[in-house]
Design a protein around this motif. Sequence first.
Motif, PDB file in Angstrom:
ATOM      1  N   LYS A  66     -14.703  25.302  74.557  1.00 45.16           N
ATOM      2  CA  LYS A  66     -14.046  25.551  75.490  1.00 45.16           C
ATOM      3  C   LYS A  66     -14.560  26.272  76.645  1.00 45.16           C
ATOM      4  CE  LYS A  66     -12.227  29.546  73.206  1.00 45.16           C
ATOM      5  NZ  LYS A  66     -11.624  30.424  71.711  1.00 45.16           N
ATOM      6  N   ARG A  67     -15.017  27.645  76.877  1.00 48.11           N
ATOM      7  CA  ARG A  67     -15.148  28.276  77.756  1.00 48.11           C
ATOM      8  C   ARG A  67     -15.720  27.649  79.349  1.00 48.11           C
ATOM      9  NH1 ARG A  67     -17.817  33.996  76.454  1.00 48.11           N
ATOM     10  NH2 ARG A  67     -18.144  34.268  78.840  1.00 48.11           N
ATOM     11  N   SER A  68     -16.954  26.125  78.580  1.00 50.61           N
ATOM     12  CA  SER A  68     -18.039  25.539  78.978  1.00 50.61           C
ATOM     13  C   SER A  68     -17.036  24.514  80.069  1.00 50.61           C
ATOM     14  CB  SER A  68     -18.499  25.082  78.223  1.00 50.61           C
ATOM     15  OG  SER A  68     -19.398  23.840  79.685  1.00 50.61           O
ATOM     16  N   PHE A  69     -15.954  23.918  79.483  1.00 52.37           N
ATOM     17  CA  PHE A  69     -15.024  23.507  80.411  1.00 52.37           C
ATOM     18  C   PHE A  69     -14.157  24.575  81.229  1.00 52.37           C
ATOM     19  CE2 PHE A  69     -15.686  19.908  77.010  1.00 52.37           C
ATOM     20  CZ  PHE A  69     -14.593  19.289  78.072  1.00 52.37           C
ATOM     21  N   PHE A  70     -13.730  25.158  80.877  1.00 55.79           N
ATOM     22  CA  PHE A  70     -12.978  26.120  81.519  1.00 55.79           C
ATOM     23  C   PHE A  70     -13.393  25.924  82.994  1.00 55.79           C
ATOM     24  CE2 PHE A  70      -9.385  26.671  78.980  1.00 55.79           C
ATOM     25  CZ  PHE A  70      -8.280  26.716  79.652  1.00 55.79           C
ATOM     26  N   LEU A 161      -3.331  25.278  86.109  1.00 54.55           N
ATOM     27  CA  LEU A 161      -4.302  25.456  84.679  1.00 54.55           C
ATOM     28  C   LEU A 161      -5.537  26.456  85.342  1.00 54.55           C
ATOM     29  CD1 LEU A 161      -5.491  24.866  81.421  1.00 54.55           C
ATOM     30  CD2 LEU A 161      -7.343  22.612  82.973  1.00 54.55           C
ATOM     31  N   ARG A 162      -6.132  26.446  86.483  1.00 54.73           N
ATOM     32  CA  ARG A 162      -7.210  27.571  86.658  1.00 54.73           C
ATOM     33  C   ARG A 162      -6.490  28.795  86.961  1.00 54.73           C
ATOM     34  NH1 ARG A 162      -9.306  23.549  92.562  1.00 54.73           N
ATOM     35  NH2 ARG A 162     -11.430  23.194  91.215  1.00 54.73           N
ATOM     36  N   LYS A 163      -4.791  28.836  87.114  1.00 54.50           N
ATOM     37  CA  LYS A 163      -4.628  30.674  86.912  1.00 54.50           C
ATOM     38  C   LYS A 163      -5.010  31.255  85.168  1.00 54.50           C
ATOM     39  CE  LYS A 163      -1.504  28.827  90.253  1.00 54.50           C
ATOM     40  NZ  LYS A 163      -0.028  28.890  90.474  1.00 54.50           N
ATOM     41  N   THR A 164      -5.354  30.357  84.469  1.00 53.14           N
ATOM     42  CA  THR A 164      -5.514  30.791  83.235  1.00 53.14           C
ATOM     43  C   THR A 164      -6.498  32.410  83.337  1.00 53.14           C
ATOM     44  OG1 THR A 164      -5.480  28.469  82.591  1.00 53.14           O
ATOM     45  CG2 THR A 164      -6.008  30.671  81.026  1.00 53.14           C
ATOM     46  N   PRO A 165      -6.128  33.339  83.041  1.00 55.69           N
ATOM     47  CA  PRO A 165      -6.246  34.746  83.661  1.00 55.69           C
ATOM     48  C   PRO A 165      -7.447  34.717  82.519  1.00 55.69           C
ATOM     49  CG  PRO A 165      -4.750  35.204  82.315  1.00 55.69           C
ATOM     50  CD  PRO A 165      -4.708  33.233  82.239  1.00 55.69           C
ATOM     51  N   GLU A 166      -7.521  34.344  81.166  1.00 48.84           N
ATOM     52  CA  GLU A 166      -8.822  34.604  80.412  1.00 48.84           C
ATOM     53  C   GLU A 166      -8.934  33.692  79.148  1.00 48.84           C
ATOM     54  OE1 GLU A 166      -8.542  38.671  78.569  1.00 48.84           O
ATOM     55  OE2 GLU A 166      -6.382  38.249  78.780  1.00 48.84           O
ATOM     56  N   PRO A 167      -9.629  32.471  79.544  1.00 47.68           N
ATOM     57  CA  PRO A 167     -10.312  30.916  79.120  1.00 47.68           C
ATOM     58  C   PRO A 167     -10.679  31.110  77.838  1.00 47.68           C
ATOM     59  CG  PRO A 167     -10.643  31.013  81.036  1.00 47.68           C
ATOM     60  CD  PRO A 167     -10.489  32.390  81.214  1.00 47.68           C
ATOM     61  N   ASP A 168     -11.125  32.152  78.052  1.00 44.37           N
ATOM     62  CA  ASP A 168     -11.790  33.039  76.693  1.00 44.37           C
ATOM     63  C   ASP A 168     -11.202  33.009  75.346  1.00 44.37           C
ATOM     64  OD1 ASP A 168     -11.762  35.048  77.624  1.00 44.37           O
ATOM     65  OD2 ASP A 168     -12.555  35.998  76.482  1.00 44.37           O
ATOM     66  N   LYS A 169      -9.581  33.306  75.670  1.00 40.37           N
ATOM     67  CA  LYS A 169      -8.789  33.459  74.969  1.00 40.37           C
ATOM     68  C   LYS A 169      -7.627  32.313  73.999  1.00 40.37           C
ATOM     69  CE  LYS A 169      -9.000  38.700  74.763  1.00 40.37           C
ATOM     70  NZ  LYS A 169      -7.866  40.099  75.382  1.00 40.37           N
ATOM     71  N   VAL A 170      -8.326  31.149  74.784  1.00 43.97           N
ATOM     72  CA  VAL A 170      -7.050  29.554  74.338  1.00 43.97           C
ATOM     73  C   VAL A 170      -7.151  29.598  72.648  1.00 43.97           C
ATOM     74  CG1 VAL A 170      -7.071  29.364  76.964  1.00 43.97           C
ATOM     75  CG2 VAL A 170      -8.440  28.704  75.496  1.00 43.97           C
ATOM     76  N   SER A 231       1.389  33.450  68.983  1.00 47.20           N
ATOM     77  CA  SER A 231       1.689  34.627  69.197  1.00 47.20           C
ATOM     78  C   SER A 231       1.207  35.218  71.065  1.00 47.20           C
ATOM     79  CB  SER A 231       2.634  35.477  68.735  1.00 47.20           C
ATOM     80  OG  SER A 231       1.215  35.823  68.266  1.00 47.20           O
ATOM     81  N   ASP A 232      -0.179  35.247  70.481  1.00 45.91           N
ATOM     82  CA  ASP A 232      -0.941  35.406  71.741  1.00 45.91           C
ATOM     83  C   ASP A 232      -1.033  34.309  72.434  1.00 45.91           C
ATOM     84  OD1 ASP A 232      -2.092  37.386  70.029  1.00 45.91           O
ATOM     85  OD2 ASP A 232      -3.489  37.011  69.406  1.00 45.91           O
ATOM     86  N   GLU A 233      -0.916  33.250  72.516  1.00 42.59           N
ATOM     87  CA  GLU A 233      -1.473  31.888  73.138  1.00 42.59           C
ATOM     88  C   GLU A 233       0.312  31.614  74.138  1.00 42.59           C
ATOM     89  OE1 GLU A 233      -3.811  29.119  73.016  1.00 42.59           O
ATOM     90  OE2 GLU A 233      -2.574  27.531  72.539  1.00 42.59           O
ATOM     91  N   ALA A 234       1.151  32.250  73.368  1.00 45.93           N
ATOM     92  CA  ALA A 234       2.575  32.496  74.247  1.00 45.93           C
ATOM     93  C   ALA A 234       2.282  33.323  75.638  1.00 45.93           C
ATOM     94  CB  ALA A 234       3.501  32.549  73.565  1.00 45.93           C
ATOM     95  N   ALA A 235       1.627  34.324  74.523  1.00 46.09           N
ATOM     96  CA  ALA A 235       1.680  35.720  75.957  1.00 46.09           C
ATOM     97  C   ALA A 235       0.972  34.669  77.330  1.00 46.09           C
ATOM     98  CB  ALA A 235       1.202  36.978  75.192  1.00 46.09           C
ATOM     99  N   LEU A 236      -0.369  34.161  76.542  1.00 46.33           N
ATOM    100  CA  LEU A 236      -1.384  33.495  77.937  1.00 46.33           C
ATOM    101  C   LEU A 236      -0.670  32.941  78.735  1.00 46.33           C
ATOM    102  CD1 LEU A 236      -4.208  33.783  78.575  1.00 46.33           C
ATOM    103  CD2 LEU A 236      -4.966  32.390  77.483  1.00 46.33           C
TER     104      LEU A 236
END
Length: 295
Positions: A66-70, A161-170, A231-236
């Motif tokens: 996932k981090r590689s794709f981001f 999608l580029r605005k995702t603040p913490e890609p490792d948490k998706v 719920s964590d993903e909703a916050a992200l």
Amino acid sequence: MKVQVLLSAYNGEKFITEQINSILSQKGIDVSLLIRDDGSTDGTASVLDGFKDKISYYSDKNIGVKRSFFDLVQKAPDADFYAFADQDDFWLPDKLSSAAEMLKNAKGCGLYFSNLTVADENLKPVSTAKLKFKPGLGSAMSQNPATGCTMVFNRAMLDVLRKTPEPDKVSMHDTFLYRLASAVNAEIFFDKTPHILYRQHSSNLLGNRSLRGRLAHYFSFFIKNKCFSRSDEAALLLRTAQGQIPTENLALLTQIIAYKYSNKTTFRLLTSGKLKTPSCLTNLIVAAAVILRKY
């Protein structure tokens, strides 16, 4: 129309040559391929060197799929559309042109995904996936029908999608993209026609569609407590698309974030009907997850 394909590779020397050739053989489209080698320890780098005049690629440390794709998303060159690719599938020649034809008139954010043909290790078709698509953020938060290797999206969707603040948490790059598209009310196009041979083999990191694979997933979800917090993903999602999420979707995401803090909010989410999917089994699992506060 130009499509930029983003492929994350890891120890893929066995099948990646066929996949690269199938991508470069797309008809009716201007296609470019960018590959990130996620710290492979086999001969993947040598295979990529053999295509150095036809593709762009770079190698980096192993950070996971996932981090590689981001990372690829951040480095993607300008294009009309973007597509995720896995290293071991095989694309039919009309895959990208079919997607571009559907996406070209999207107003604002647009996301395309298609059905797929499941194939064995030798690319012999085994079955056609029976995907069921129910639009809406609630269904998207419970189930992702969009397999990443079939996804194509426009520049407006890439910018969000580029605005995702913490890609490792998706949860996963493709699941998050589908939920993000649903959250911002993107135009989502589902193509019932398969345009990809989705190879299944013993080394698959993801995507095991067998009954055994699905049961193992559910076992991990409840028994091993390996569930990913919606719920964590909703916050992200809220942090990623600030100012771009319609009021109704904002309310649902806020409810998902808060559902487990009181019996009242848990009951409201459970009985709202907003999380329903086309699958009765999934709906039962989602209901159980909400009750157990593992959603």
